[in-house]
Write a protein that holds these residues in place. Structure first.
Motif, short mmCIF file in Angstrom:
data_model
loop_
_atom_site.label_atom_id
_atom_site.label_comp_id
_atom_site.label_asym_id
_atom_site.label_seq_id
_atom_site.Cartn_x
_atom_site.Cartn_y
_atom_site.Cartn_z
N LYS A 3 0.84 -1.19 0.00
CA LYS A 3 0.00 0.00 0.00
C LYS A 3 0.88 1.25 0.00
O LYS A 3 1.92 1.30 0.63
CB LYS A 3 -0.92 0.01 1.22
CG LYS A 3 -1.94 1.14 1.20
CD LYS A 3 -2.96 0.99 2.29
CE LYS A 3 -4.01 2.10 2.22
NZ LYS A 3 -5.06 1.99 3.25
N THR A 4 0.45 2.24 -0.72
CA THR A 4 1.19 3.50 -0.83
C THR A 4 0.21 4.65 -0.68
O THR A 4 -1.00 4.47 -0.79
CB THR A 4 1.91 3.56 -2.20
OG1 THR A 4 2.75 4.69 -2.24
CG2 THR A 4 0.93 3.62 -3.34
N ASP A 5 0.73 5.86 -0.42
CA ASP A 5 -0.17 7.01 -0.28
C ASP A 5 -0.95 7.24 -1.57
O ASP A 5 -2.17 7.41 -1.55
CB ASP A 5 0.64 8.29 0.05
CG ASP A 5 1.22 8.26 1.45
OD1 ASP A 5 0.67 7.54 2.31
OD2 ASP A 5 2.22 8.97 1.68
N LYS A 27 5.05 12.69 0.15
CA LYS A 27 4.13 11.58 -0.07
C LYS A 27 4.87 10.39 -0.67
O LYS A 27 5.85 10.54 -1.41
CB LYS A 27 2.99 11.98 -1.00
CG LYS A 27 2.07 13.06 -0.43
CD LYS A 27 1.25 12.53 0.74
CE LYS A 27 0.25 13.56 1.24
NZ LYS A 27 -0.53 13.07 2.39
N THR A 28 4.40 9.19 -0.34
CA THR A 28 4.93 8.00 -0.99
C THR A 28 4.07 7.67 -2.21
O THR A 28 2.84 7.77 -2.16
CB THR A 28 4.94 6.79 -0.04
OG1 THR A 28 3.60 6.50 0.39
CG2 THR A 28 5.81 7.08 1.18
N ALA A 225 -4.14 1.53 -2.55
CA ALA A 225 -3.77 2.90 -2.18
C ALA A 225 -5.00 3.64 -1.70
O ALA A 225 -6.14 3.25 -1.98
CB ALA A 225 -3.16 3.62 -3.38
N ASP A 226 -4.75 4.71 -0.96
CA ASP A 226 -5.86 5.58 -0.55
C ASP A 226 -6.39 6.36 -1.74
O ASP A 226 -7.60 6.62 -1.85
CB ASP A 226 -5.39 6.54 0.55
CG ASP A 226 -5.00 5.82 1.83
OD1 ASP A 226 -5.64 4.80 2.14
OD2 ASP A 226 -4.06 6.27 2.50
N LYS A 401 -11.07 10.06 -4.43
CA LYS A 401 -9.96 9.10 -4.33
C LYS A 401 -9.47 8.59 -5.69
O LYS A 401 -8.40 8.02 -5.78
CB LYS A 401 -10.34 7.92 -3.45
CG LYS A 401 -11.60 7.16 -3.84
CD LYS A 401 -11.97 6.17 -2.75
CE LYS A 401 -13.29 5.47 -3.03
NZ LYS A 401 -13.71 4.61 -1.90
#
Length: 433
Positions: A3-5, A27-28, A225-226, A401
């Motif tokens: 998972k990443t930003d 941020k990632t 991801a978000d 999103k």
């Protein structure tokens, strides 16, 4: 499943610019790229013996464009002028002229009178009917098809009016080392901060979940991801489900899918021909033309491959051929060998040199058929009469999103350019934060 930003789909100019801006604020990101290289429609060929800094895709900086030039300055990448003489081959004659459309001022005046947007071909037929303006209508069809790679039966007159009023033909640039030097700078910055760019990752499904998004690739790898930025070419978004490269949204996003179809996306075939000498500068050609073509930068004709350019003011034996719009779409399924034959025949007709002789003088050739490429499916965007409203929808995130980025979402005079892609990527990064 990592998972990443922010997950970014597409490592072209828009996607990498978005990643670059997000990484700069901590941020990632993870960038998924379907190809085996970054850049998307930017791809510089570079061989020690031929095709030195030859561009498969984007080649010019069309004007003093602030986002592009500021990024090059920040990266310490030089660029140089691409201004050069324009020539036309017409009815067996060569003529040098910066403005080949004689009624240009009259055209602009009539465009200013237009109150309601219509396709440019419809406008030309209404505003300039009859035999008197037959050549003008033909020239505008060629110009819109070639420069904008658009279908004149679909392209917005209002958008073209805005483009033509703001075009600065005296400020054309090429990037030293090619556009990929800029792409490498963006990618290296992202990777230096510990972020991943995953190549050969073809996304085929995006699933919106209550608490995030899952993205699936054709090799059955899932990413989470978000927030997700979709920065693939518009042609890919337009592709029907089940076609190679197409992306399925689960659940469907019908308003966005409709908007994608309302945006224009052009067709292009680009031909790179490197010869053993710059034959167009030969004494034989000079005698035929009546003057030297050593200053020739751009050459326009009515041949099957109508537009050509050199690397002037840089000295080179490379000639680039360009076929855009409906004619390129009609030939999208032709083989590279058939396109090469068309290119050599076109040059043979112009320069009165046998096509086989020209073929023997080749040391390298490449056909970039972006319209047939399933990971691109065209050239770059153009505005239709529906684009303004469609762009508003596409520039609005889905549930805050899922975001979209690309040159097709830029609203300005530099539509369809790398500047447009960079601007969109930068803008969407700000929206994600």
């Amino acid at each position: 499943m990592k998972k990443t930003d922010v997950l970014i789909i597409g490592a072209g100019a828009a996607g990498l610019m978005a990643a670059y801006k997000l990484v700069k604020v901590g941020k990632t990101v993870t960038v998924l790229e379907a190809r085996n290289h970054t850049g998307g429609r930017i791809h510089t060929l570079n061989n020690q013996l031929f095709f030195q800094h030859a561009e498969q895709g984007a080649e010019f900086v069309h004007g003093n464009l602030p986002v592009t030039l500021n990024l090059l300055k920040e990266a310490g990448i030089p660029y140089h002028s691409a201004n050069a003489a324009m020539w036309r081959y017409h009815n067996g004659q060569f003529e040098e002229n910066m403005q080949f459309i004689e009624e240009w001022d009259e055209l602009l005046a009539r465009l200013e009178e237009l109150q309601h947007d219509i396709p440019i071909n419809e406008f030309m037929e209404q505003a300039f009917p009859g035999d008197k303006y037959a050549r003008l209508r033909s020239n505008i069809w060629d110009f819109v098809s070639g420069y904008d790679t658009a279908d004149p039966r679909d392209a917005s007159t209002f958008a073209l009016r805005n483009e033509w009023k703001n075009e600065d033909m005296e400020a054309q640039h090429r990037i030293a080392g090619g556009y990929c030097t800029m792409i490498k700078y963006l990618a290296d910055t992202c990777k230096a901060a510990g972020n991943a760019i995953v190549l050969n990752a073809i996304v085929n499904k995006i699933q919106l979940l209550p608490n995030g998004i899952k993205v699936f690739t054709t090799d059955e790898v899932a990413y989470e991801a978000d927030k997700v930025i979709v920065a693939v070419p518009l042609g890919v978004l337009k592709a029907a489900g089940g076609e190679q490269g197409a992306i399925v949204f689960d659940p469907p996003i019908p308003d966005y899918s409709k908007a994608m179809q309302q945006l224009g996306f052009g067709a292009i075939i680009k031909v790179l021909l490197e010869f053993d000498e710059a034959f167009w500068e030969s004494e034989t050609v000079t005698a035929m033309v009546g003057t030297s073509l050593k200053n020739m930068g751009y050459l326009f004709s009515k041949e099957a491959i109508p537009t050509w350019w050199t690397q002037i003011p840089q000295r080179s034996t490379l000639l680039t051929g360009w076929l855009g719009g409906p004619a390129a779409f009609d030939k999208k399924d032709a083989s590279a060998e058939d396109i090469l034959k068309l290119a050599l025949t076109s040059l043979a007709n112009i320069f009165k040199i046998d096509a086989d002789t020209l073929k023997d003088k080749l040391i390298a050739w490449y056909v970039a058929n972006w319209t047939a490429d399933p990971l691109t499916r065209g050239s770059y965007s153009y505005d239709t009469i529906h684009s303004s409203e469609a762009r508003k929808i596409m520039n609005s995130p889905v549930e805050n999103k899922l975001f979209f980025a690309g040159e097709y979402l830029y609203d300005g005079a530099a539509i369809g350019t790398v500047e447009a892609a960079l601007s969109s990527g930068s803008g969407v990064a700000g929206c994600v934060l």
